[in-house]
Scaffold this motif. Structure first.
Motif, mmCIF file in Angstrom:
data_model
loop_
_atom_site.group_PDB
_atom_site.id
_atom_site.type_symbol
_atom_site.label_atom_id
_atom_site.label_comp_id
_atom_site.label_asym_id
_atom_site.label_seq_id
_atom_site.Cartn_x
_atom_site.Cartn_y
_atom_site.Cartn_z
ATOM 1 N N GLU A 195 0.831 -1.207 0.000
ATOM 2 C CA GLU A 195 0.000 0.000 0.000
ATOM 3 C C GLU A 195 0.865 1.257 0.000
ATOM 4 O O GLU A 195 2.050 1.211 0.282
ATOM 5 C CB GLU A 195 -0.891 0.033 1.253
ATOM 6 C CG GLU A 195 -1.720 -1.219 1.510
ATOM 7 C CD GLU A 195 -2.938 -1.331 0.592
ATOM 8 O OE1 GLU A 195 -3.229 -0.350 -0.124
ATOM 9 O OE2 GLU A 195 -3.585 -2.395 0.603
ATOM 10 N N GLY A 196 0.237 2.381 -0.295
ATOM 11 C CA GLY A 196 0.893 3.677 -0.183
ATOM 12 C C GLY A 196 2.029 3.850 -1.165
ATOM 13 O O GLY A 196 2.045 3.233 -2.225
ATOM 14 N N ALA A 197 3.009 4.695 -0.797
ATOM 15 C CA ALA A 197 4.165 4.903 -1.652
ATOM 16 C C ALA A 197 5.002 3.630 -1.611
ATOM 17 O O ALA A 197 5.464 3.233 -0.551
ATOM 18 C CB ALA A 197 4.962 6.099 -1.167
ATOM 19 N N ALA A 198 5.135 2.962 -2.739
ATOM 20 C CA ALA A 198 5.795 1.656 -2.757
ATOM 21 C C ALA A 198 6.149 1.285 -4.189
ATOM 22 O O ALA A 198 5.738 1.951 -5.137
ATOM 23 C CB ALA A 198 4.856 0.599 -2.179
ATOM 24 N N GLU A 199 6.917 0.204 -4.302
ATOM 25 C CA GLU A 199 7.257 -0.292 -5.625
ATOM 26 C C GLU A 199 6.892 -1.765 -5.689
ATOM 27 O O GLU A 199 6.942 -2.462 -4.683
ATOM 28 C CB GLU A 199 8.751 -0.091 -5.872
ATOM 29 C CG GLU A 199 9.122 -0.316 -7.308
ATOM 30 C CD GLU A 199 10.454 0.322 -7.684
ATOM 31 O OE1 GLU A 199 10.922 1.230 -6.969
ATOM 32 O OE2 GLU A 199 10.998 -0.109 -8.707
ATOM 33 N N GLY A 200 6.510 -2.243 -6.867
ATOM 34 C CA GLY A 200 6.165 -3.657 -6.985
ATOM 35 C C GLY A 200 5.772 -4.023 -8.397
ATOM 36 O O GLY A 200 6.008 -3.258 -9.335
ATOM 37 N N ASN A 201 5.191 -5.212 -8.523
ATOM 38 C CA ASN A 201 4.707 -5.647 -9.821
ATOM 39 C C ASN A 201 3.283 -5.140 -10.010
ATOM 40 O O ASN A 201 2.463 -5.221 -9.101
ATOM 41 C CB ASN A 201 4.738 -7.173 -9.915
ATOM 42 C CG ASN A 201 6.159 -7.698 -9.844
ATOM 43 O OD1 ASN A 201 7.114 -6.942 -10.058
ATOM 44 N ND2 ASN A 201 6.311 -8.970 -9.530
ATOM 45 N N LEU A 202 3.018 -4.651 -11.184
ATOM 46 C CA LEU A 202 1.718 -4.032 -11.443
ATOM 47 C C LEU A 202 0.691 -5.083 -11.862
ATOM 48 O O LEU A 202 0.896 -5.806 -12.838
ATOM 49 C CB LEU A 202 1.874 -2.971 -12.536
ATOM 50 C CG LEU A 202 0.608 -2.227 -12.968
ATOM 51 C CD1 LEU A 202 0.018 -1.420 -11.816
ATOM 52 C CD2 LEU A 202 0.916 -1.307 -14.147
ATOM 53 N N VAL A 203 -0.399 -5.154 -11.094
ATOM 54 C CA VAL A 203 -1.518 -6.037 -11.453
ATOM 55 C C VAL A 203 -2.784 -5.186 -11.491
ATOM 56 O O VAL A 203 -2.826 -4.089 -10.938
ATOM 57 C CB VAL A 203 -1.707 -7.187 -10.436
ATOM 58 C CG1 VAL A 203 -0.478 -8.052 -10.343
ATOM 59 C CG2 VAL A 203 -2.087 -6.642 -9.057
#
Ligand code: ATP
Ligand code: MG
Length: 646
Positions: free
Chosen positions: A454-462
């Motif tokens: 959640e929030g300001a973060a980085e990850g894989n987009l789904v």
């Protein structure tokens, strides 16, 4: 990354279809009540039999099924053409600009109607029926749009293959969907050079068989062999056909087209889109994101061989009764002012192109832009890759004279239409960010374990909910569809892209997940390092990949194309390393830099990092499928000058 905010200009907030307050309210409703929301939006089309059901979707493992408006019937060509005849029959539908600046013409909705009906009947006369597949291999001429709409009119499923593809690529795509009809031209014309389309088509068809009819449009008048019984001259066939063709009643979930993805990550997939949901989504996004108003002149520079050409040159704009400009040529012919000359000539209001074109034109300097007026421009758009802030600022300042908002639109062949984008009257812009989700789109970022962050973060987009324009299957291979998009993160559509969300909730696409590199335990998107390199005044283009590194796990290998006239020295290598180190941090400093005059790109201008990775790993023996490369020749040079020789 640059985080400077470009607020919505006041006059935009007033005139646009959507302002910030409406975006907020409608977005909330679209997510909370998709049935109600999309039930209303679907009414923008003319339905033969109206739908009573809106959404019927399952993303469940091994049971993926996506249906929208499933009991409604309609015809796409009737929506894109016939329904405009009463109100704007004499208005221009397609504004065509040829490769040669002296060549242009306007086709009205009434004329478009006649062309489409005649071509539809000519196909019927040759036995093409509802459900049959038709491969279209044409240059950017109006007949490409006629062919698409004629297929839609009779319920045939088109598969467009970009005119720059080789006979082998074409053969694979004809075979993949078992087309019995191919539509091509004698030759294409791009940048003053001829492309032997008919000869390529002959070679492809000889290889696969099964093709019963080939329509040949005359473009250059070249003398091409015609095979008795199989080949038909388009002009003769349409002249002999009736101009009266009743549109076929199609179910909302009947297939509209198959499109093979560009292949930057591997074997192309036959993406299948259907009729109702696709057209609702393409037309709605086109109107809202490009803020289309009656009479605007709208230009998307893509080729109809890409999904962008399907949704945002043909189907979306024509469904909206727009004036859509179709360009046969290339950005630098006869000179690198061509785009802007066309803008002035046709008084273009909205201009939509790709970062690769912007970077190439940037390399040519400001003068070529500044000598044109571009006063008619109101809105700019970008699609295809992350646009690095440097190129964004140049596009904004030099092309748009700092008065035109830029919509950086993130989407995929698979998504049918734009998913993450600014709305020009509602969204404050940040250079390099695709900003916020469109109505009905619920993006999430997930970590490697599949946990939502959640929030300001980085990850894989789904994407956690379906939307009407979503692809329905991989043609003939539903299992591959489920495995590719729904198995990594159950109950979610996996985009394959990495993404960062900032404290304002803005999305920044960092590149494909496969392209993320892990340096000493730090995950880094290649786009960030590339943006930094490109921001250096001597660098025109950069591509970054990882390679095995004894200490760091992965090292950073940068391919750098320099500005014209700049020499690639060891001195400059050091300068660039120091530059990135200062800009992003020591962790991002390239370990190896290879100066490369050319980069391997797909025909749509995307860098094929898969190949660059192999060369960086010194494993260039097995480069995989390179048939979709624009210029396979650049690969030899890259191998010869590789920096990581074992
Ligand atoms: P393949 O799937 O065969 O490897 P491809 O992904 O290049 O080919 P497309 O569907 O044309 O085929 O491209 C979609 C991809 O392009 C996205 O997944 C994303 O990586 C990139 N992309 C498109 N638009 C943007 C954008 N505005 N910002 C960042 N990336 C973008
Ligand atoms: Mg893709």
């Amino acid at each position: 990354m640059s985080e400077k905010l470009h607020p919505v200009p006041e006059e935009w907030a007033k005139r646009a279809h959507v302002d910030a307050a409406k975006y907020k309210a409608d977005y909330a409703r679209s997510i909370a009540d998709p049935d109600g929301y999309w039930g209303d939006i679907g009414k923008r089309l003319d339905w033969i039999k109206p739908y009573s059901k809106v959404k019927n979707v399952s993303f469940a493992p091994n049971a993926v099924s996506i249906k929208w408006y499933e009991d409604g019937t309609l015809n796409v060509s009737a929506n894109c053409v016939d329904r405009h005849l009463a109100t704007r029959g004499d208005q221009t539908a397609i504004l065509w600009e040829g490769d040669d600046p002296k060549d242009s013409k306007a086709i009205s909705y009434r004329e478009l109607h006649e062309h489409v009906c005649r071509f539809a009947n000519a196909m019927k006369d040759r036995g093409v029926r509802k459900g049959d597949r038709v491969t279209i291999y044409l240059p950017m001429i109006p007949e490409a749009a006629y062919a698409m709409l004629a297929c839609a009119r009779i319920g045939a499923v088109h598969s467009i293959v970009f005119g720059g593809f080789s006979p082998d690529s074409l053969a694979g795509r004809i075979e993949g969907c078992e087309s019995k009809c191919v539509i091509t031209a004698d030759e294409g014309l791009r940048g003053g050079r001829k492309v032997p389309l008919k000869a390529n088509a002959d070679a492809a068809i000889d290889k696969v068989g099964g093709v019963e009819t080939v329509f040949v449009v005359t473009r250059t008048g070249a003398n091409v062999p015609m095979k008795e019984g199989r080949d038909v001259r388009y002009e003769e066939a349409v002249a002999a056909a009736s101009a009266d063709c009743e549109p076929e009643e199609m179910n909302a979930e009947d297939p509209l087209f198959i499109l093979y993805t560009s292949g930057s990550t591997g074997k192309p997939k036959g993406v299948l889109h259907t009729t109702g949901g696709y057209l609702v989504y393409a037309s709605f996004t086109h109107e809202m994101i490009f803020d289309y108003h009656e009479g605007d002149v709208y230009w998307c520079t893509a080729d109809v061989g890409w999904v962008t050409g399907h949704s945002y040159i043909v189907y979306g704009p024509l469904a909206n009764g727009a004036i859509t400009l179709m360009f046969e040529g290339v950005p630098n012919y006869p000179s690198s002012s061509r785009f802007w000359e066309v803008v002035d000539k046709h008084q273009v209001n909205t201009f939509y192109t790709a970062p690769t074109a912007i970077r190439a034109l940037m390399g040519g300097g400001e003068e070529a832009v500044k000598k044109t007026s571009r006063n008619s421009l109101r809105l700019l758009g970008s699609v295809g890759e992350p646009i690095n802030p440097e190129a964004w600022e140049w596009y904004y300042r030099v092309v748009g004279d700092s008065r035109c908002p830029i919509v950086d639109t993130w989407w995929q062949t698979e998504t049918g239409g734009i998913l993450i984008t600014p709305l020009p009257g509602a969204t404050d812009l940040k250079a390099g960010s695709a900003t916020t989700p469109f109505f009905g789109i619920k993006p999430e970022l997930v970590d490697a374990e599949g946990r939502v962050v959640e929030g300001a973060a980085e990850g894989n987009l789904v994407i956690a909910q379906s939307w009407p324009g979503q692809m329905r299957t991989v043609y003939g291979d539903h299992k591959r569809f489920e495995e590719t998009y729904f198995s990594t993160y159950p109950n979610k559509y996996f985009t394959g892209d990495g993404c960062r969300r900032d404290e304002d909730g803005y999305y920044w696409i960092t590149g494909r997940v496969d392209d993320v590199i892990n340096v000493s335990g730090h995950r880094m998107g290649t786009a960030e390092v590339e943006s930094s390199l490109v921001a250096h005044e001597k660098v025109s283009e950069a591509a970054v990949v990882g390679y095995p590194h004894d200490i760091k796990g992965q090292g950073i290998y940068a391919y750098v194309t320099l500005m014209a006239g700049v020499e690639g020295t060891d001195e400059l290598r050091k300068e660039l390393v120091a530059w990135v180190r200062k800009d992003i941090g020591p962790i991002a400093a390239p370990d190896l830099i290879q100066f490369s005059p050319g980069l391997p790109k797909t025909r749509s201008g995307k860098i094929m990092r898969r190949i660059l990775r192999k060369i960086a790993e010194d494993e260039f023996g097995a480069l995989g499928d390179t048939s979709t490369l624009a210029d396979p020749g650049v690969v030899d040079d890259l191998i010869e000058h590789r920096q990581n020789k074992a």
